[in-house]
Design a protein around this motif. Structure first.
Motif, PDB file in Angstrom:
ATOM      1  N   THR A  91       0.870  -1.180   0.000  1.00  0.00           N
ATOM      2  CA  THR A  91       0.000   0.000   0.000  1.00  0.00           C
ATOM      3  C   THR A  91       0.903   1.224   0.000  1.00  0.00           C
ATOM      4  N   VAL A  92       0.269   2.360   0.090  1.00  0.00           N
ATOM      5  CA  VAL A  92       1.003   3.625   0.057  1.00  0.00           C
ATOM      6  C   VAL A  92       2.005   3.753   1.218  1.00  0.00           C
TER       7      VAL A  92
ATOM      8  N   PHE B 100      -2.376  -2.151  -3.569  1.00  0.00           N
ATOM      9  CA  PHE B 100      -3.713  -1.840  -3.059  1.00  0.00           C
ATOM     10  C   PHE B 100      -3.802  -0.323  -3.012  1.00  0.00           C
ATOM     11  N   GLY B 101      -4.212   0.291  -4.114  1.00  0.00           N
ATOM     12  CA  GLY B 101      -4.260   1.751  -4.200  1.00  0.00           C
ATOM     13  C   GLY B 101      -4.015   2.176  -5.634  1.00  0.00           C
ATOM     14  N   ALA B 102      -4.435   3.391  -5.944  1.00  0.00           N
ATOM     15  CA  ALA B 102      -4.273   3.894  -7.313  1.00  0.00           C
ATOM     16  C   ALA B 102      -2.873   4.477  -7.520  1.00  0.00           C
ATOM     17  N   GLY B 103      -2.414   5.297  -6.565  1.00  0.00           N
ATOM     18  CA  GLY B 103      -1.095   5.925  -6.699  1.00  0.00           C
ATOM     19  C   GLY B 103       0.003   4.897  -6.474  1.00  0.00           C
TER      20      GLY B 103
ATOM     21  N   LEU C 237     -11.843   3.946  -6.638  1.00  0.00           N
ATOM     22  CA  LEU C 237     -11.786   4.953  -5.578  1.00  0.00           C
ATOM     23  C   LEU C 237     -12.050   6.365  -6.079  1.00  0.00           C
TER      24      LEU C 237
ATOM     25  N   ARG D 234      -1.409  14.005  -3.284  1.00  0.00           N
ATOM     26  CA  ARG D 234      -0.216  13.579  -2.560  1.00  0.00           C
ATOM     27  C   ARG D 234       0.440  14.789  -1.907  1.00  0.00           C
TER      28      ARG D 234
ATOM     29  N   HIS E 121      -5.521  11.045   5.534  1.00  0.00           N
ATOM     30  CA  HIS E 121      -5.511  10.282   4.276  1.00  0.00           C
ATOM     31  C   HIS E 121      -6.748   9.368   4.159  1.00  0.00           C
TER      32      HIS E 121
ATOM     33  N   SER F 119     -10.002   7.343   0.057  1.00  0.00           N
ATOM     34  CA  SER F 119     -10.713   6.141  -0.397  1.00  0.00           C
ATOM     35  C   SER F 119     -11.383   5.403   0.765  1.00  0.00           C
TER      36      SER F 119
ATOM     37  N   ARG G 134     -12.981   0.391  -0.057  1.00  0.00           N
ATOM     38  CA  ARG G 134     -11.838  -0.410   0.378  1.00  0.00           C
ATOM     39  C   ARG G 134     -12.051  -1.883   0.012  1.00  0.00           C
TER      40      ARG G 134
HETATM   41  C1  8YV Z   1      -5.292   4.653  -0.864  1.00  0.00           C
HETATM   42  C2  8YV Z   1      -4.677   6.605  -2.308  1.00  0.00           C
HETATM   43  O1  8YV Z   1      -6.109   4.273   0.170  1.00  0.00           O
HETATM   44  O2  8YV Z   1      -5.108   4.934  -3.899  1.00  0.00           O
HETATM   45  C3  8YV Z   1      -4.469   5.916  -3.604  1.00  0.00           C
HETATM   46  O3  8YV Z   1      -3.628   6.385  -4.385  1.00  0.00           O
HETATM   47  O4  8YV Z   1      -4.179   7.632  -2.112  1.00  0.00           O
HETATM   48  C4  8YV Z   1      -5.481   6.089  -1.151  1.00  0.00           C
HETATM   49  O5  8YV Z   1      -6.779   6.518  -1.270  1.00  0.00           O
HETATM   50  C5  8YV Z   1      -3.873   4.309  -0.569  1.00  0.00           C
HETATM   51  O6  8YV Z   1      -3.007   4.724  -1.558  1.00  0.00           O
HETATM   52  C6  8YV Z   1      -3.700   2.839  -0.334  1.00  0.00           C
HETATM   53  O7  8YV Z   1      -2.478   2.339  -0.796  1.00  0.00           O
END
Ligand code: 8YV
Length: 324
Positions: free
Chosen positions: A54-55, A77-80, A103, A243, A290, A293, A299
């Motif tokens: 994850t982030v 698990f996340g977009a970024g 998300l 970010r 943060h 999402s 989630r």
């Molecule tokens: C996520 C987010 O929960 O998905 C993304 O890029 O910033 C968040 O909403 C987080 O990154 C989980 O890895």
């Protein structure tokens, strides 16, 4: 291909998503739910077929290049995905995927929540009331600013930026101006009801609210620094649900103290979970941990999207959300 590929999750996922994943995979969940160290991550890559960061995980070249690596996919698990060294992954032939789309709406909702919270004293009002400082209604109490009719400048106009634009226009009657790296055709801009800015300065100089919706890259890192904050309208508001590294936080604190900016609404920070003491000391900043999402539905959907990518990968097919 292993019969039940072993998948290590760097953090706990919502129960339902973990259970569904466990139907087809041997899932090693992170019971204490603490961020993994670099050596824990290297061990995960050595012993599992897939790793799901994850982030909060810095998946750098040292981790990706773990000796005797078994994992061939990093399913984020996340977009970024700026916390993953994509070049190192590409060099080593490791597939990287993310979880876009699922998300978008929730992150856009939270952006609007921050716009409203900063404009209308939602948090300061709550704080004042609980402190017992509310002496009753009066015409001059906590005068916010009206959102309708104001100009919202969106820096970055991908999925989330567009979802914010729809809400701001249709729901709140805002004028929306955008600036992003990809050119937007006149017809598309007309359809979406947005105006395209000539450049970032144009957006900053003409917006009452500026909201960031772009990824962190070497080009966008600290793109909102002192010179940019000085270009923003006096009394304008900065919103960041993208970010923290996009913003020079010290310069932001200074712009708030000087009164150039009326307020800021932040969901992300340069060194999470640390939040600058300077920003915490300024009342007109709404600070969230943060939560972009953070809905149960999203989630879970993120977990399912990771699973979908894993399913494709282990079936020998191209995962739908491959980023490297
Ligand atoms: C996520 C987010 O929960 O998905 C993304 O890029 O910033 C968040 O909403 C987080 O990154 C989980 O890895």
């Amino acid at each position: 291909m292993p019969l039940r590929p072993r998948v290590v999750l760097s953090r706990r996922w919502p129960g339902r998503a973990e259970s569904l994943l466990a139907e087809d995979y041997e899932v090693i969940s992170n019971a204490p739910d603490q961020p993994m160290s670099a050596s824990d991550m290297r061990e995960a890559l050595r012993t599992a077929d897939a790793f799901c960061p994850t982030v909060t995980d810095q998946v750098d070249a040292g981790v990706v290049g773990a000796p005797a690596r078994r994992a061939r996919i990093l399913a984020n698990f996340g977009a970024g995905f700026e916390h993953i060294d994509l070049d190192a992954a590409r060099r080593l032939g490791i597939v990287v995927t993310n979880t876009p789309d699922v998300l978008t709406d929730c992150t856009a909702d939270l952006t609007l929540a921050l716009i409203l919270a900063t404009a209308r004293g939602v948090v300061s009002g709550d704080r004042m009331l609980r402190a017992g400082d509310w002496a009753g209604w009066r015409p001059t109490h906590i005068p916010g600013v009206r959102v309708g009719g104001k100009t919202l400048g969106l820096v970055g106009f991908g999925r989330i930026g567009r979802a914010v634009a729809r809400r701001a226009r249709a729901g709140f009657g805002m004028r929306v101006r955008v600036f992003g790296p990809r050119p937007l055709a006149d017809e598309e801009a007309r359809e979406l009801g947005v105006e395209v800015c000539a450049d970032l300065d144009d957006l900053l100089e003409t917006s009452d609210f500026v909201s960031l919706h772009c990824p962190v890259t070497p080009v966008t890192q600290r793109m909102i620094g002192e010179p940019q904050l000085k270009r923003m309208r006096r009394g304008s508001i900065l919103i960041n649900t993208a970010r923290g590294a996009l913003v020079d936080e010290q310069a932001l604190a200074e712009a708030l103290r000087s009164g150039r900016l009326a307020a800021a609404g932040l969901d992300v920070y340069a060194r999470e979970p640390e939040v600058s003491a300077e920003l915490k000391g300024i009342d007109r900043v709404v600070l969230l941990p943060h939560l972009g999402s953070a809905t149960r539905e999203t989630r879970e959907a993120m977990g399912m999207r990771v699973k979908e990518n894993l399913d494709y990968f282990f079936a020998g097919k191209e995962p739908p959300d491959r980023v490297a």
